[in-house]
Write an enzyme that holds these catalytic residues in place. Sequence first.
Site, mmCIF file in Angstrom:
data_model
loop_
_atom_site.group_PDB
_atom_site.id
_atom_site.type_symbol
_atom_site.label_atom_id
_atom_site.label_comp_id
_atom_site.label_asym_id
_atom_site.label_seq_id
_atom_site.Cartn_x
_atom_site.Cartn_y
_atom_site.Cartn_z
ATOM 1 N N HIS A 171 52.931 38.548 -6.581
ATOM 2 C CA HIS A 171 51.913 38.256 -5.565
ATOM 3 C C HIS A 171 51.561 39.514 -4.775
ATOM 4 O O HIS A 171 50.377 39.833 -4.595
ATOM 5 C CB HIS A 171 52.403 37.156 -4.623
ATOM 6 N N ARG B 20 43.645 46.898 -2.063
ATOM 7 C CA ARG B 20 43.857 48.328 -1.832
ATOM 8 C C ARG B 20 43.686 49.092 -3.136
ATOM 9 O O ARG B 20 42.571 49.284 -3.598
ATOM 10 C CB ARG B 20 45.232 48.549 -1.182
#
Lengths: 427, 427
Positions: free
Chosen positions: A139, A148
């Site tokens: 996850h 990101r």
Amino acid sequence: MADSWIEIPSDSDFSLANIPFGVFRPRGKKLDFRLGTRVGDWVLDLAALEREGYLGGLNLPSSTLSAESLNSFIALGKGITKKVRTRLQELLSRENSSESGLEKDLQTQKKAFFKADEVEMKVPVEVGDYTDFYSSKEHATNVGSLFRDPKNALLPNWKHLPVAYHGRSSSLIVSEDSVYRPWGQYKNKDSDLPVFGPSRQIDFELETAFIIGKETQRGYPVPVDEAEDYIFGMVLLNDWSARDIQAWEYVPLGPFLGKNFASSVSPWVITLEALSPFQTEAPPQDPPILDYLKEKQRYSYDISLQIELKPEGDEALEISKTKFQNLYWTQAQQLAHHTINGCNIRVGDLYASGTISGSSRDSFGSLLELCWKGTRPIRWPSGEERCFLEDGDRVIMRGWGEKDRSRVGFGELSGTILPSPVPSFRG
Amino acid sequence: MADSWIEIPSDSDFSLANIPFGVFRPRGKKLDFRLGTRVGDWVLDLAALEREGYLGGLNLPSSTLSAESLNSFIALGKGITKKVRTRLQELLSRENSSESGLEKDLQTQKKAFFKADEVEMKVPVEVGDYTDFYSSKEHATNVGSLFRDPKNALLPNWKHLPVAYHGRSSSLIVSEDSVYRPWGQYKNKDSDLPVFGPSRQIDFELETAFIIGKETQRGYPVPVDEAEDYIFGMVLLNDWSARDIQAWEYVPLGPFLGKNFASSVSPWVITLEALSPFQTEAPPQDPPILDYLKEKQRYSYDISLQIELKPEGDEALEISKTKFQNLYWTQAQQLAHHTINGCNIRVGDLYASGTISGSSRDSFGSLLELCWKGTRPIRWPSGEERCFLEDGDRVIMRGWGEKDRSRVGFGELSGTILPSPVPSFRG
């Protein structure tokens, strides 16, 4: 585990090997809540069983069984709560039937036995503090890749400590309670300025959580090898999330309004005793961790997890299957880390795992991951599609262990998305 | 405000215009806690005054006054709590003295009046949820400059919403309670790997906090112009921080073990009624904010704040003076934002301001800022220096409003740093 004289469907989560604890009242009657256990499709009133003498000799103050939460019962300590569980198994087992007398005592059964679909459940504990970890490597990697940099998806601290944040206690709700679509600020791609409106990216997060059974004093950490002495049991948890609100608000102090509108828990607390047959290896950890997180006996639990999604008027689709033992950090490590700075814990505190994802697409624990940030919709045979939740959507989570024909599970954790109840927001 | 027949020092925070509420018991006697107010150097036992008939006709269930927290008293609503405050002012005012009879009733005074230094105080409310905002522009700018980029110190969301995160309720403590130096993980400059040890960067944060007086239902936001109806009063708060632990752990979910080892509050809750004479302009906001945060009557409170630091065996030095009205976001905006997503609030919830800093160096609210990340130590005449807190250091915070010779204040919020109580950590 012996058979019961109560008929228990073979696929029931609530076998005689389970004996979970919860808080219930007969539905629609505005009577007081009281403590219960569940066996097959029956809920047993523990306060009534105690009044009728079936829980004698266990040192049980009767007020603990007629309380509105499990807290004072749990606070009696495992020395007592384990005995209550064993006594209930004895009362209900076929081989003990003539000795216990409950099978023939129809009058007590009438007072103490309720059909599961005729009771109303409650959040089983009064939660002082609710913490949410972030302990699934898959996850954290998915989220890091989506938001990101896929090449550095895990942040530098992630493999050194179980990252976590504090959540909201007031909006903890129980299975079947509805969830209102939150309104708030988010930013559209084409603008630098936020807009205000209903969230358009409501998501679920499949989690488990453990409940504290023994308090500590401020200043005293829980050693990792003693951590399970402080854990009473576990529930399923759905950490509802509004991804658009979360994305705009979360720097630098973490998730807030994107999370705190509601978190749902399953109503029955499964004890660590009931889960112990399912102990299994936990993933290896590399790089090496600091000593206070090293476990002499490192183990996880073999628990299967499943998510179904049911649009209003359409069929429920299984959209994910995963495993609790995917988690990189164990519950013992989570608790040892949480308290290493002297943070004190209280009976009833709730510590959630963070979203549990496996490594394949069909084992992810949130829509964000399953639909890869809105780019790969889930499709129903009817033509219905979802990347995030619509009003009327029902999310159903399940979890269970199974071994040698013995099954121990959490039952269902469900919740439905509704529009805001505020008239001016409904238009 | 009229004079009192009780002698009140002219510089006391606890004038007749104040009448705060708190929970106390006579020191060292293990008696039950009960509700009190403070006037000058005296603490008055409200349960005793009620028993002696001085609080008659106010619809006060006596159990609310002999409780261990203010929660049930506050939950009676401002309609009642305002009347209790007014009655206490009447009982104590010189001009009403003959009417009330309390001045001459030495027997009741003996039962109900305690010297302030002979009582033990308690965290005044049972806090369901504790939230910490980040509402000082100067503080957020300083932190952004120190840890990220001085040119873009404020993150893009900061001027659009009052950023906040959830804190820890279990480790809330009251003034005079000691704070144990936390141990944990942090990273030295010269290494990529964390080490484990006692924090070497313990800091304080000067904050205020407001306490909720009226609950809401999940799904229903508090409108910004009604927010103060939901606020009972205010306290001072010291959000103790371990900067080295915080720096390593806080991405991406925010501060956790760097904060949750302890947060101290002042023992007396100052009501919004007592603070209303100090209403003053709040800073203008630019860029424009979204409608749900726009206040018809925008105001703050003129409250002076002060920090002293006293190393063990050395003198206390005033190291900062600042003003509550520096805060960019008002309490009304904080509460409106916190609930805009339907998050429900409960009586006793605690909402802290975030560190309150002014624009000059001598008005910063934390050592991190005052000593600019360890580069500009504070010096004592004795030669003692500090960039972060040492064991034995005592931090004292004060806050007060003053107008037309009338003073209303919070009293002292103090706390001392001690080493860990765990023998293996003390070496």
